[in-house]
Scaffold this active site. Structure first.
Site, mmCIF file in Angstrom:
data_model
loop_
_atom_site.group_PDB
_atom_site.id
_atom_site.type_symbol
_atom_site.label_atom_id
_atom_site.label_comp_id
_atom_site.label_asym_id
_atom_site.label_seq_id
_atom_site.Cartn_x
_atom_site.Cartn_y
_atom_site.Cartn_z
ATOM 1 N N LEU A 32 0.753 -1.181 -0.002
ATOM 2 C CA LEU A 32 0.078 0.085 -0.160
ATOM 3 C C LEU A 32 0.786 1.129 -0.023
ATOM 4 O O LEU A 32 2.030 1.194 0.435
ATOM 5 C CB LEU A 32 -1.181 0.018 1.382
ATOM 6 N N GLY A 35 -1.667 6.340 -2.874
ATOM 7 C CA GLY A 35 -2.551 6.313 -3.906
ATOM 8 C C GLY A 35 -3.728 5.410 -3.201
ATOM 9 O O GLY A 35 -4.922 5.805 -3.280
ATOM 10 N N HIS A 36 -3.485 4.199 -2.567
ATOM 11 C CA HIS A 36 -4.418 3.652 -2.120
ATOM 12 C C HIS A 36 -5.227 4.391 -0.830
ATOM 13 O O HIS A 36 -6.262 4.194 -0.497
ATOM 14 C CB HIS A 36 -3.834 2.080 -1.448
ATOM 15 N N GLN A 60 -5.001 -13.261 -12.216
ATOM 16 C CA GLN A 60 -4.770 -11.952 -13.165
ATOM 17 C C GLN A 60 -3.637 -11.627 -13.691
ATOM 18 O O GLN A 60 -3.229 -10.626 -14.358
ATOM 19 C CB GLN A 60 -5.355 -10.666 -12.523
ATOM 20 N N GLY A 146 -8.837 3.057 -8.416
ATOM 21 C CA GLY A 146 -8.199 4.425 -9.095
ATOM 22 C C GLY A 146 -7.992 4.477 -10.460
ATOM 23 O O GLY A 146 -7.956 3.507 -11.162
ATOM 24 N N GLU A 147 -7.834 5.861 -10.848
ATOM 25 C CA GLU A 147 -7.911 6.121 -12.506
ATOM 26 C C GLU A 147 -6.642 5.617 -13.076
ATOM 27 O O GLU A 147 -6.561 5.690 -14.348
ATOM 28 C CB GLU A 147 -8.398 7.255 -12.583
ATOM 29 N N LYS A 148 -5.537 5.277 -12.458
ATOM 30 C CA LYS A 148 -4.352 4.900 -13.032
ATOM 31 C C LYS A 148 -4.628 3.674 -13.699
ATOM 32 O O LYS A 148 -4.068 3.659 -14.926
ATOM 33 C CB LYS A 148 -3.152 4.632 -12.049
ATOM 34 N N GLN A 152 -9.183 -0.570 -16.423
ATOM 35 C CA GLN A 152 -9.703 -1.750 -15.267
ATOM 36 C C GLN A 152 -10.904 -1.338 -14.941
ATOM 37 O O GLN A 152 -12.085 -1.995 -14.708
ATOM 38 C CB GLN A 152 -8.881 -1.812 -14.090
ATOM 39 N N SER A 184 2.347 3.755 -7.820
ATOM 40 C CA SER A 184 2.250 2.207 -7.876
ATOM 41 C C SER A 184 2.987 1.276 -7.052
ATOM 42 O O SER A 184 4.049 1.828 -6.814
ATOM 43 C CB SER A 184 2.719 2.104 -9.537
HETATM 44 O O1 PAF Z 1 -5.977 -2.775 -9.161
HETATM 45 C C1 PAF Z 1 -5.734 -3.706 -8.497
HETATM 46 O O2 PAF Z 1 -4.847 -3.491 -7.498
HETATM 47 C C2 PAF Z 1 -6.240 -5.182 -8.640
HETATM 48 O O3 PAF Z 1 -6.521 -5.352 -10.194
HETATM 49 C C3 PAF Z 1 -7.633 -5.288 -7.925
HETATM 50 C C4 PAF Z 1 -8.694 -4.457 -8.309
HETATM 51 C C5 PAF Z 1 -7.204 -5.178 -6.525
HETATM 52 C C6 PAF Z 1 -7.955 -6.802 -8.348
HETATM 53 O O4 PAF Z 1 -7.039 -7.758 -7.879
#
Ligand code: PAF
Length: 282
Positions: A32, A35-36, A60, A146-148, A152, A184
């Site tokens: 974290l 940004g988070h 993913q 987040g818009e970065k 997504q 990031s």
């Molecule tokens: O943006 C992220 O960190 C991930 O893609 C998410 C949305 C937490 C899903 O794992």
């Protein structure tokens, strides 16, 4: 703050929380940063209960090295979440989330076919798998992204539509370091030299705003790509200028009211993404 590791416990706690008002969910993969924290602050302002999930979702990642090297900093994350006034930190194991392989294939359509979708096959299906599971467990009033990761958000909106979730998706502005680099979790992997070059990504995208006033879409894309590739350590994977809703590349500035330029750039071997909104043409 309570740390929850089991889905059953999470569901039980949230069942209670929903009786007392709104629930905000901030899904994260940990490591974290500010940004988070900006998403969490927003969720805290908007909701009675705030849940943050910390889970590096294997489905993913289409690149095993990327999954293996993704930073994992659970203790520091938990301390930050506690300080940020989060009610529940959901930190499950892979087995807890995927007791058996998730074979669902989402019909995400054109928003998921371009850019990240084209470069990282299966990535967005994995995002849809984990986010739909989290939505199902938490059943939040609102969820924050987040818009970065601009594309997504469009993919998640599509998944919400497909699954019929009654959840407000709240998109939050990119948080940047003082020198403009988009925050990031991957930034910690940059060497000192790469870290010094990386802000050129945002500077170049910003520079393209004035260039775009007198140049067409193709010329603007070329400008950004050539400029970025001229820096040592930077290698553009793609730069696309797309409609902010459909994610489809535009050919002419007048094709859309809201054009967004989306960049993916390798800085050394760290894959960074960023984006910029172009003003509407009158
Ligand atoms: O943006 C992220 O960190 C991930 O893609 C998410 C949305 C937490 C899903 O794992």
């Amino acid at each position: 703050m309570e740390i929850i590791r089991s889905v059953a416990e999470l569901k039980a706690k949230l069942e209670e929380a929903r009786k007392n008002g709104s629930v905000g969910l901030v899904p994260t993969m940990g490591a974290l940063h500010a940004g988070h924290l900006s998403l969490i602050e927003r969720a805290r302002r908007d909701n009675d209960t705030v849940v943050v999930s910390v889970f590096v979702n294997p489905t993913q990642f289409n690149n095993p090295t990327d999954l293996a090297t993704y930073p994992r900093t659970e203790e520091a994350d938990a301390a930050l979440l506690r300080k940020a006034g989060v009610d529940y930190a959901f930190i499950p194991s892979v087995e807890e989330i995927y007791p058996e392989p998730d074979t669902r294939v989402f019909d995400l359509g054109p928003v998921a076919e371009v850019m990240e979708g084209a470069m990282r096959p299966g990535h967005f299906n994995g995002v849809a798998q984990i986010v739909s599971k989290l939505f199902d467990f938490v059943r939040p009033t609102r969820a924050y992204f987040g818009e970065k990761d601009f594309q997504q958000i469009a993919v998640i909106r599509r998944m919400v539509e497909l699954e019929g979730f009654d959840i407000e998706i709240v998109d939050c502005p990119i948080k940047r370091e003082a020198d403009g680099l988009a925050m990031s979790s991957r930034n910690v992997r940059l060497s000192e030299e790469e870290r010094a070059i990386a802000p050129a990504i945002h500077r170049t995208l910003e520079g393209s705003l004035s260039w775009a006033m007198n140049h067409n879409v193709e010329e603007t894309k070329r400008y950004v790509i050539d400029e970025l590739n001229s820096f040592p350590h930077l290698k553009v994977e793609y730069y696309e200028i797309v409609d902010a809703l459909s994610m489809q590349p535009i050919k002419d500035w007048n094709d859309t009211k809201s054009a967004v330029g989306c960049a993916t750039v390798f800085c050394g071997d760290v894959r960074l993404i960023d984006n910029i909104k172009y003003p509407e043409r009158k």
